[in-house]
Design a protein around this motif. Structure first.
Motif, short mmCIF file in Angstrom:
data_model
loop_
_atom_site.label_atom_id
_atom_site.label_comp_id
_atom_site.label_asym_id
_atom_site.label_seq_id
_atom_site.Cartn_x
_atom_site.Cartn_y
_atom_site.Cartn_z
N LEU A 142 0.81 -1.21 0.00
CA LEU A 142 0.00 0.00 0.00
C LEU A 142 0.85 1.26 0.00
N VAL A 143 2.04 1.23 0.64
CA VAL A 143 2.95 2.37 0.59
C VAL A 143 3.35 2.65 -0.85
N ALA A 144 3.72 1.59 -1.58
CA ALA A 144 4.10 1.76 -2.99
C ALA A 144 2.95 2.35 -3.79
N VAL A 145 1.73 1.88 -3.53
CA VAL A 145 0.56 2.38 -4.24
C VAL A 145 0.31 3.84 -3.88
N ALA A 146 0.40 4.18 -2.57
CA ALA A 146 0.15 5.55 -2.13
C ALA A 146 1.18 6.51 -2.73
N THR A 198 -9.87 7.44 -1.31
CA THR A 198 -10.56 6.86 -2.46
C THR A 198 -9.63 6.74 -3.66
N ALA A 199 -8.73 7.73 -3.84
CA ALA A 199 -7.79 7.68 -4.95
C ALA A 199 -6.76 6.58 -4.74
N ILE A 200 -6.29 6.43 -3.50
CA ILE A 200 -5.32 5.36 -3.20
C ILE A 200 -5.98 3.99 -3.39
N ALA A 201 -7.24 3.89 -2.92
CA ALA A 201 -7.96 2.63 -3.09
C ALA A 201 -8.14 2.28 -4.57
N ALA A 202 -8.48 3.29 -5.37
CA ALA A 202 -8.66 3.06 -6.80
C ALA A 202 -7.34 2.61 -7.43
N LYS A 203 -6.26 3.21 -7.01
CA LYS A 203 -4.93 2.83 -7.53
C LYS A 203 -4.60 1.40 -7.15
N GLU A 261 2.29 6.26 8.83
CA GLU A 261 3.46 5.84 9.58
C GLU A 261 4.34 4.93 8.73
N ALA A 262 3.72 4.05 7.94
CA ALA A 262 4.50 3.17 7.06
C ALA A 262 5.24 3.99 5.99
N VAL A 263 4.60 5.05 5.51
CA VAL A 263 5.25 5.93 4.53
C VAL A 263 6.45 6.62 5.18
N VAL A 299 9.79 8.75 3.57
CA VAL A 299 9.08 9.82 2.88
C VAL A 299 8.11 10.46 3.85
N ASP A 300 8.15 11.78 3.92
CA ASP A 300 7.18 12.49 4.76
C ASP A 300 5.82 12.43 4.06
N PRO A 301 4.79 11.94 4.75
CA PRO A 301 3.50 11.80 4.07
C PRO A 301 2.83 13.12 3.72
N GLY A 302 3.27 14.21 4.32
CA GLY A 302 2.61 15.45 3.93
C GLY A 302 3.07 16.67 4.67
N GLY A 303 2.95 17.82 3.99
CA GLY A 303 3.20 19.10 4.62
C GLY A 303 4.66 19.50 4.64
N ARG A 304 5.46 18.76 5.36
CA ARG A 304 6.85 19.14 5.52
C ARG A 304 7.70 18.70 4.33
N ARG A 305 8.93 19.26 4.27
CA ARG A 305 9.86 18.86 3.22
C ARG A 305 10.26 17.40 3.41
N PRO A 306 10.77 16.76 2.38
CA PRO A 306 11.17 15.35 2.50
C PRO A 306 12.24 15.16 3.57
#
Length: 277
Positions: A23-27, A44-49, A70-72, A77-84
């Protein structure tokens, strides 16, 4: 019965980890498709992927997307907001190196300063040496020298002056990483600073060869071995910049300014290597 129950739990945990990895790879793929952070991609977009329904995706995640985020993070990889993680860790390490010296920097301190986990640092940089190498690449002279080699001056005099200016700029740049790297290099010739520099020596010498060897071929510079040409070029100016903080309190009245010193070293280099015949 207890042994079989333990084996079943182990199998379930392993299956959960494998599902999360998939799922991390898909996300990440869904985030790339949308050019957004993972946290900004709807489930929904991740599920569709992934080719499943949103409810199935949530069931695999244990009821919320927190496990996915947390897995991401564990994947570096930062899942969101902050820089990598890579950018935050390089910046945090550079600051710590300037403040404490290279030898005192630990991955634990970097993780705390950068706001990331130890596993993510190992994933992104392959350990401390990889992280320090990335810091040297970013804050050492390489970027300036490669930019100069991509568009070199025509005149030898201008090339030498630009090379000295590039070294001076790197020494002055905040955070002050390069002096700390040289301090560790001289203290421990087989330490992390030496390993970081050795990893990038081929690129360093490639840039310097593109800047100096055309002048050798044109007969403007004596045909000395490239390492000797480089040592004659960089040795005096680097030594001066490292010793200057020690010399200034006592010799400040007679010590030339930094820019004047660079000019004097450039003139000395040209007298030493330029052909006069």
């Amino acid at each position: 019965m207890r042994a079989r129950g333990g084996r079943e739990r182990t199998i379930q945990e392993r299956d959960m980890r494998e599902q999360l990895a998939d799922l991390v790879a898909v996300a990440l793929a869904a985030a790339r498709d949308r050019d957004r952070d993972v946290a900004d991609v709807p489930l929904t977009a991740i599920a569709a992927k992934a080719g499943v329904s949103r409810s199935t995706l949530l069931r695999r995640l244990g009821g919320s997307r927190a496990a996915l985020d947390e897995a991401v993070r564990r994947a570096g990889v930062d899942p969101g907001g902050r820089r990598p993680v890579r950018e935050r860790a390089i910046e945090a390490t550079a600051q710590l190196v300037a403040e404490r010296g290279l030898g005192a920097v630990t991955l634990d301190a970097v993780a705390e300063r950068a706001g990331c986990s130890l596993p993510s640092l190992h994933t992104v940089f392959d350990g401390r040496d990889g992280l320090l190498g990335a810091v040297y690449e970013r804050h050492g002279p390489l970027p300036d020298l490669e930019a100069l080699a991509a568009d070199p001056p025509e005149r030898l005099e201008d090339t030498v002056r630009e090379l000295h200016r590039a070294v001076l700029t790197t020494f002055r740049r905040e955070p002050r990483v390069l002096p700390a790297i040289f301090a560790d290099l001289f203290a421990r010739p087989d330490g992390p600073a030496a390993r970081a520099m050795q990893a990038y020596l081929p690129r360093l010498f490639d840039s310097l060869s593109r800047l100096l060897l055309p002048h050798v071929e044109a007969g403007r510079i004596r045909p000395l071995p490239l390492p000797v040409l480089v040592q004659l070029l960089l040795g005096p100016i680097v030594t001066h910049l490292l010793l200057r903080p020690v010399l200034e309190p006592t010799l400040g009245a007679v010590l030339p300014g930094v820019d004047e010193s660079c000019e004097l070293f450039a003139e000395a280099y040209l007298r030493a290597v330029a052909r006069t015949d």
